[in-house]
Design an enzyme around this catalytic site. Structure first.
Site, short mmCIF file in Angstrom:
data_model
loop_
_atom_site.label_atom_id
_atom_site.label_comp_id
_atom_site.label_asym_id
_atom_site.label_seq_id
_atom_site.Cartn_x
_atom_site.Cartn_y
_atom_site.Cartn_z
N ASN A 1 33.28 24.94 91.25
CA ASN A 1 33.50 23.40 92.29
C ASN A 1 31.88 23.92 93.29
O ASN A 1 31.91 25.13 93.58
CB ASN A 1 34.71 24.43 93.16
CG ASN A 1 35.85 23.47 92.61
OD1 ASN A 1 36.47 23.10 91.40
ND2 ASN A 1 36.81 24.99 92.43
N HIS B 1 31.32 31.32 91.86
CA HIS B 1 31.18 31.70 90.99
C HIS B 1 32.14 30.86 90.15
O HIS B 1 32.22 29.86 90.36
CB HIS B 1 32.89 31.71 92.16
CG HIS B 1 33.34 31.46 93.24
ND1 HIS B 1 33.31 30.77 94.00
CD2 HIS B 1 35.26 30.38 93.14
CE1 HIS B 1 33.80 30.07 94.24
NE2 HIS B 1 34.69 29.56 93.87
N ASP C 1 41.87 36.56 90.19
CA ASP C 1 41.31 35.33 91.25
C ASP C 1 42.45 36.12 92.38
O ASP C 1 43.98 36.13 91.45
CB ASP C 1 42.21 33.88 90.97
CG ASP C 1 41.66 32.51 92.46
OD1 ASP C 1 39.98 32.56 92.47
OD2 ASP C 1 42.08 32.96 93.29
N ILE C 2 42.98 35.46 93.21
CA ILE C 2 43.81 36.28 94.58
C ILE C 2 45.47 35.80 93.95
O ILE C 2 46.16 36.11 94.61
CB ILE C 2 43.60 36.56 95.87
CG1 ILE C 2 44.69 37.87 96.70
CG2 ILE C 2 43.71 35.44 96.45
CD1 ILE C 2 43.35 38.35 97.78
N HIS D 1 35.25 30.28 87.52
CA HIS D 1 36.52 29.97 87.77
C HIS D 1 36.74 30.12 85.88
O HIS D 1 36.26 28.95 84.71
CB HIS D 1 38.17 29.20 87.98
CG HIS D 1 37.17 29.11 89.08
ND1 HIS D 1 39.09 29.47 90.40
CD2 HIS D 1 36.17 27.96 90.45
CE1 HIS D 1 38.42 29.09 91.51
NE2 HIS D 1 37.12 28.57 91.41
N GLN E 1 34.91 23.07 97.01
CA GLN E 1 34.63 24.45 97.24
C GLN E 1 34.69 25.41 98.64
O GLN E 1 34.47 24.58 99.39
CB GLN E 1 33.00 24.68 96.93
CG GLN E 1 32.59 26.39 97.16
CD GLN E 1 30.97 26.88 96.86
OE1 GLN E 1 30.49 25.49 96.69
NE2 GLN E 1 29.91 28.18 97.02
P1 5GP Z 1 37.40 27.58 94.79
O1 5GP Z 1 37.56 27.37 95.69
O2 5GP Z 1 35.76 27.90 96.25
O3 5GP Z 1 36.36 26.98 93.92
O4 5GP Z 1 37.92 29.13 94.59
C1 5GP Z 1 38.01 30.37 95.54
C2 5GP Z 1 38.99 30.93 94.86
O5 5GP Z 1 38.64 31.94 95.66
C3 5GP Z 1 40.57 30.80 95.34
O6 5GP Z 1 40.56 30.43 93.90
C4 5GP Z 1 41.06 31.48 95.91
O7 5GP Z 1 42.80 31.81 94.98
C5 5GP Z 1 39.80 33.33 95.48
N1 5GP Z 1 39.81 33.74 96.47
C6 5GP Z 1 40.10 33.60 97.88
N2 5GP Z 1 39.73 35.14 98.61
C7 5GP Z 1 40.16 35.86 97.54
C8 5GP Z 1 39.59 37.30 98.19
O8 5GP Z 1 39.80 37.96 98.95
N3 5GP Z 1 40.10 37.68 96.76
C9 5GP Z 1 40.36 37.34 95.05
N4 5GP Z 1 40.49 38.63 94.56
N5 5GP Z 1 40.15 36.03 95.32
C10 5GP Z 1 40.10 34.83 96.27
#
Ligand code: 5GP
Ligand code: ZN
Length: 115
Positions: A89, A102, A33-34, A104, A96
């Site tokens: 999420n 995805h 994760d970034i 985590h 989300q």
């Molecule tokens: P969500 O909130 O949708 O469950 O989580 C999305 C996740 O994707 C977040 O933890 C965010 O840091 C990660 N993320 C968003 N953009 C990028 C990206 O360009 N590269 C990577 N490696 N992770 C990302």
């Protein structure tokens, strides 16, 4: 839809956006994760575009099983020895942000930023 050209994670699958990959096979990609919430934080995604858990059907059961079972293997490879969390999420109220399914998987010593 197999690939959504406007989807961030489809772009990562296609190699159009770089990622720190930790695992890849014909169905699944895993990368760091970034903005990690924990010392080790990977995202495990299907290569095929599935927007969220709300779109999952019986046809995805094996794929989800494979994604879930990959988590512990990756945590071990990445040196996590004291437990970890799986989180998915779904939708606006589920928090989300990226509309490509995805998982985590987070581990490492606490305190963590989130979770
Ligand atoms: P969500 O909130 O949708 O469950 O989580 C999305 C996740 O994707 C977040 O933890 C965010 O840091 C990660 N993320 C968003 N953009 C990028 C990206 O360009 N590269 C990577 N490696 N992770 C990302
Ligand atoms: Zn996608």
């Amino acid at each position: 839809m197999t690939h959504d050209p406007n989807c961030l994670f489809c772009k990562i699958v296609a190699g159009q956006i770089p990622s720190k990959k930790v695992y890849e096979d014909e169905d699944i990609l895993a990368f760091h994760d970034i903005h990690p919430w924990a010392p080790v934080h990977v995202l495990i995604i299907p290569k095929r575009h599935i927007a969220s858990m709300a779109d999952v059907t019986e046809a995805e059961v094996a794929l989800l099983g494979k994604m879930t079972a990959l988590g512990p293997k990756l945590m071990k490879e990445l040196g996590v020895t004291n437990g970890f969390r799986h989180v998915i999420n779904t939708g606006p109220d589920g928090g989300q942000e990226v509309l490509h399914l995805h998982l985590h998987v987070m581990g490492g010593p606490r305190p963590w930023l989130k979770g």
